[in-house]
Design a protein around this motif. Structure first.
Motif, PDB file in Angstrom:
ATOM      1  N   LEU A   1      15.923-111.972   4.759  1.00 50.43           N
ATOM      2  CA  LEU A   1      14.961-111.799   3.598  1.00 50.43           C
ATOM      3  C   LEU A   1      14.391-112.963   3.519  1.00 50.43           C
ATOM      4  CD1 LEU A   1      16.696-109.051   1.488  1.00 50.43           C
ATOM      5  CD2 LEU A   1      14.651-108.825   2.806  1.00 50.43           C
ATOM      6  N   ALA A   2      14.963-113.934   3.360  1.00 48.71           N
ATOM      7  CA  ALA A   2      14.307-115.392   2.899  1.00 48.71           C
ATOM      8  C   ALA A   2      13.341-115.786   4.028  1.00 48.71           C
ATOM      9  CB  ALA A   2      15.386-116.509   2.807  1.00 48.71           C
ATOM     10  N   ILE A   3      13.822-115.492   5.233  1.00 48.07           N
ATOM     11  CA  ILE A   3      13.160-115.978   6.571  1.00 48.07           C
ATOM     12  C   ILE A   3      11.920-115.126   6.535  1.00 48.07           C
ATOM     13  CG2 ILE A   3      13.106-115.939   9.176  1.00 48.07           C
ATOM     14  CD1 ILE A   3      16.124-116.751   8.737  1.00 48.07           C
ATOM     15  N   ALA A   4      11.928-113.820   6.355  1.00 52.16           N
ATOM     16  CA  ALA A   4      10.891-112.960   6.282  1.00 52.16           C
ATOM     17  C   ALA A   4       9.943-113.090   5.350  1.00 52.16           C
ATOM     18  CB  ALA A   4      11.256-111.316   6.196  1.00 52.16           C
ATOM     19  N   LEU A   5      10.559-113.583   4.205  1.00 50.14           N
ATOM     20  CA  LEU A   5       9.569-113.631   3.045  1.00 50.14           C
ATOM     21  C   LEU A   5       8.852-114.982   3.304  1.00 50.14           C
ATOM     22  CD1 LEU A   5      11.778-112.445   0.294  1.00 50.14           C
ATOM     23  CD2 LEU A   5       9.731-111.723   0.473  1.00 50.14           C
ATOM     24  N   ASP A   6       9.348-116.069   3.934  1.00 46.22           N
ATOM     25  CA  ASP A   6       8.675-117.188   4.013  1.00 46.22           C
ATOM     26  C   ASP A   6       7.829-117.132   5.269  1.00 46.22           C
ATOM     27  OD1 ASP A   6       8.636-119.896   3.491  1.00 46.22           O
ATOM     28  OD2 ASP A   6       9.215-120.529   5.415  1.00 46.22           O
ATOM     29  N   GLU A   7       8.022-116.512   6.054  1.00 44.04           N
ATOM     30  CA  GLU A   7       6.869-116.164   7.195  1.00 44.04           C
ATOM     31  C   GLU A   7       5.506-114.992   6.760  1.00 44.04           C
ATOM     32  OE1 GLU A   7       8.891-114.185  10.355  1.00 44.04           O
ATOM     33  OE2 GLU A   7       9.920-115.882  10.916  1.00 44.04           O
ATOM     34  N   ALA A   8       6.302-114.126   5.664  1.00 44.44           N
ATOM     35  CA  ALA A   8       4.982-113.469   5.165  1.00 44.44           C
ATOM     36  C   ALA A   8       4.337-114.405   4.083  1.00 44.44           C
ATOM     37  CB  ALA A   8       5.737-112.270   4.539  1.00 44.44           C
ATOM     38  N   HIS A   9       4.744-114.923   3.458  1.00 46.66           N
ATOM     39  CA  HIS A   9       4.089-115.826   2.096  1.00 46.66           C
ATOM     40  C   HIS A   9       4.350-117.307   2.259  1.00 46.66           C
ATOM     41  CE1 HIS A   9       3.441-111.647   0.314  1.00 46.66           C
ATOM     42  NE2 HIS A   9       4.678-111.646   0.878  1.00 46.66           N
ATOM     43  N   PRO A  10       3.934-117.964   3.311  1.00 46.95           N
ATOM     44  CA  PRO A  10       4.250-119.409   3.479  1.00 46.95           C
ATOM     45  C   PRO A  10       3.880-120.351   2.356  1.00 46.95           C
ATOM     46  CG  PRO A  10       2.680-118.561   5.055  1.00 46.95           C
ATOM     47  CD  PRO A  10       3.094-117.689   4.203  1.00 46.95           C
ATOM     48  N   ASP A  11       3.169-120.138   1.578  1.00 49.46           N
ATOM     49  CA  ASP A  11       2.412-120.925   0.402  1.00 49.46           C
ATOM     50  C   ASP A  11       2.927-120.572  -0.783  1.00 49.46           C
ATOM     51  OD1 ASP A  11       0.891-122.256   2.383  1.00 49.46           O
ATOM     52  OD2 ASP A  11      -0.808-120.904   2.180  1.00 49.46           O
ATOM     53  N   ALA A  12       3.978-119.673  -0.870  1.00 47.88           N
ATOM     54  CA  ALA A  12       4.370-119.183  -2.230  1.00 47.88           C
ATOM     55  C   ALA A  12       5.045-120.304  -2.966  1.00 47.88           C
ATOM     56  CB  ALA A  12       5.467-117.884  -2.064  1.00 47.88           C
TER      57      ALA A  12
ATOM     58  N   THR B   1       9.518-109.798 -10.458  1.00 49.94           N
ATOM     59  CA  THR B   1       8.815-108.689 -10.261  1.00 49.94           C
ATOM     60  C   THR B   1       7.719-108.922  -8.956  1.00 49.94           C
ATOM     61  OG1 THR B   1       6.922-109.460 -11.594  1.00 49.94           O
ATOM     62  CG2 THR B   1       8.501-107.726 -12.717  1.00 49.94           C
ATOM     63  N   ASP B   2       7.477-110.093  -8.863  1.00 50.78           N
ATOM     64  CA  ASP B   2       6.516-110.390  -7.465  1.00 50.78           C
ATOM     65  C   ASP B   2       7.451-110.371  -6.170  1.00 50.78           C
ATOM     66  OD1 ASP B   2       4.194-110.664  -8.980  1.00 50.78           O
ATOM     67  OD2 ASP B   2       4.511-112.346  -9.258  1.00 50.78           O
ATOM     68  N   LEU B   3       8.627-110.952  -6.357  1.00 55.40           N
ATOM     69  CA  LEU B   3       9.657-111.065  -5.522  1.00 55.40           C
ATOM     70  C   LEU B   3      10.223-109.501  -4.911  1.00 55.40           C
ATOM     71  CD1 LEU B   3      11.626-112.595  -3.557  1.00 55.40           C
ATOM     72  CD2 LEU B   3      12.939-112.811  -5.474  1.00 55.40           C
ATOM     73  N   HIS B   4      10.338-108.897  -5.860  1.00 58.75           N
ATOM     74  CA  HIS B   4      10.847-107.527  -5.623  1.00 58.75           C
ATOM     75  C   HIS B   4       9.652-106.753  -4.747  1.00 58.75           C
ATOM     76  CE1 HIS B   4      11.757-103.180  -6.706  1.00 58.75           C
ATOM     77  NE2 HIS B   4      13.022-103.392  -6.748  1.00 58.75           N
ATOM     78  N   ARG B   5       8.474-106.792  -5.194  1.00 62.63           N
ATOM     79  CA  ARG B   5       7.552-106.250  -4.603  1.00 62.63           C
ATOM     80  C   ARG B   5       7.232-106.491  -3.408  1.00 62.63           C
ATOM     81  NH1 ARG B   5       2.231-107.755  -4.832  1.00 62.63           N
ATOM     82  NH2 ARG B   5       2.829-109.189  -6.584  1.00 62.63           N
TER      83      ARG B   5
ATOM     84  N   GLU C   1      16.808 -99.394  -0.723  1.00 60.99           N
ATOM     85  CA  GLU C   1      16.232 -98.692  -1.840  1.00 60.99           C
ATOM     86  C   GLU C   1      15.854 -99.498  -2.980  1.00 60.99           C
ATOM     87  OE1 GLU C   1      18.745 -95.208  -2.754  1.00 60.99           O
ATOM     88  OE2 GLU C   1      19.593 -95.340  -1.004  1.00 60.99           O
ATOM     89  N   PRO C   2      14.538 -99.377  -3.435  1.00 65.31           N
ATOM     90  CA  PRO C   2      13.792-100.200  -4.652  1.00 65.31           C
ATOM     91  C   PRO C   2      14.912-100.500  -5.779  1.00 65.31           C
ATOM     92  CG  PRO C   2      12.315 -98.677  -3.846  1.00 65.31           C
ATOM     93  CD  PRO C   2      13.565 -98.216  -2.936  1.00 65.31           C
TER      94      PRO C   2
ATOM     95  N   GLU D   1      17.843-113.164  -7.679  1.00 66.40           N
ATOM     96  CA  GLU D   1      17.988-114.615  -7.415  1.00 66.40           C
ATOM     97  C   GLU D   1      18.846-115.278  -6.265  1.00 66.40           C
ATOM     98  OE1 GLU D   1      20.298-117.820 -10.643  1.00 66.40           O
ATOM     99  OE2 GLU D   1      20.602-115.714 -10.917  1.00 66.40           O
ATOM    100  N   ALA D   2      19.723-114.381  -5.509  1.00 64.35           N
ATOM    101  CA  ALA D   2      20.383-114.937  -4.364  1.00 64.35           C
ATOM    102  C   ALA D   2      19.263-115.105  -3.256  1.00 64.35           C
ATOM    103  CB  ALA D   2      21.270-114.136  -4.078  1.00 64.35           C
ATOM    104  N   ILE D   3      18.319-113.925  -3.518  1.00 67.56           N
ATOM    105  CA  ILE D   3      17.350-113.974  -2.103  1.00 67.56           C
ATOM    106  C   ILE D   3      16.375-115.371  -2.644  1.00 67.56           C
ATOM    107  CG2 ILE D   3      15.482-112.804  -1.194  1.00 67.56           C
ATOM    108  CD1 ILE D   3      17.041-110.218  -1.945  1.00 67.56           C
TER     109      ILE D   3
END
Length: 64
Positions: free
Chosen positions: A9-20, A28-32, A43-44, A53-55
């Motif tokens: 998830l961390a890798i995918a999030l970094d690719e999707a949002h590199p400037d975060a 709430t933003d991380l969850h979305r 499941e949400p 927090e771990a993610i």
């Protein structure tokens, strides 16, 4: 991917949002953002503050 796949998830999030600003990201933003990942199948309602927090910590480590 599911909630427990923190590294993936961390890798995918970094690719999707590199400037975060990961250190100051609201859960709430991380969850979305996780739910919006194309390969996410969890499941949400199965997330928790501890899981998010771990993610977030894995994402910070990925950035370093």
């Amino acid at each position: 991917m599911r909630w427990t796949d923190t590294s993936e998830l961390a890798i995918a999030l970094d690719e999707a949002h590199p400037d975060a600003d990961v250190a100051h990201l609201r859960f709430t933003d991380l969850h979305r953002w996780i739910l919006e990942l194309p390969d996410f199948e969890g499941e949400p309602e199965k997330s928790s503050e501890g899981i998010l927090e771990a993610i977030q910590m894995a994402w910070l480590a990925e950035k370093d």
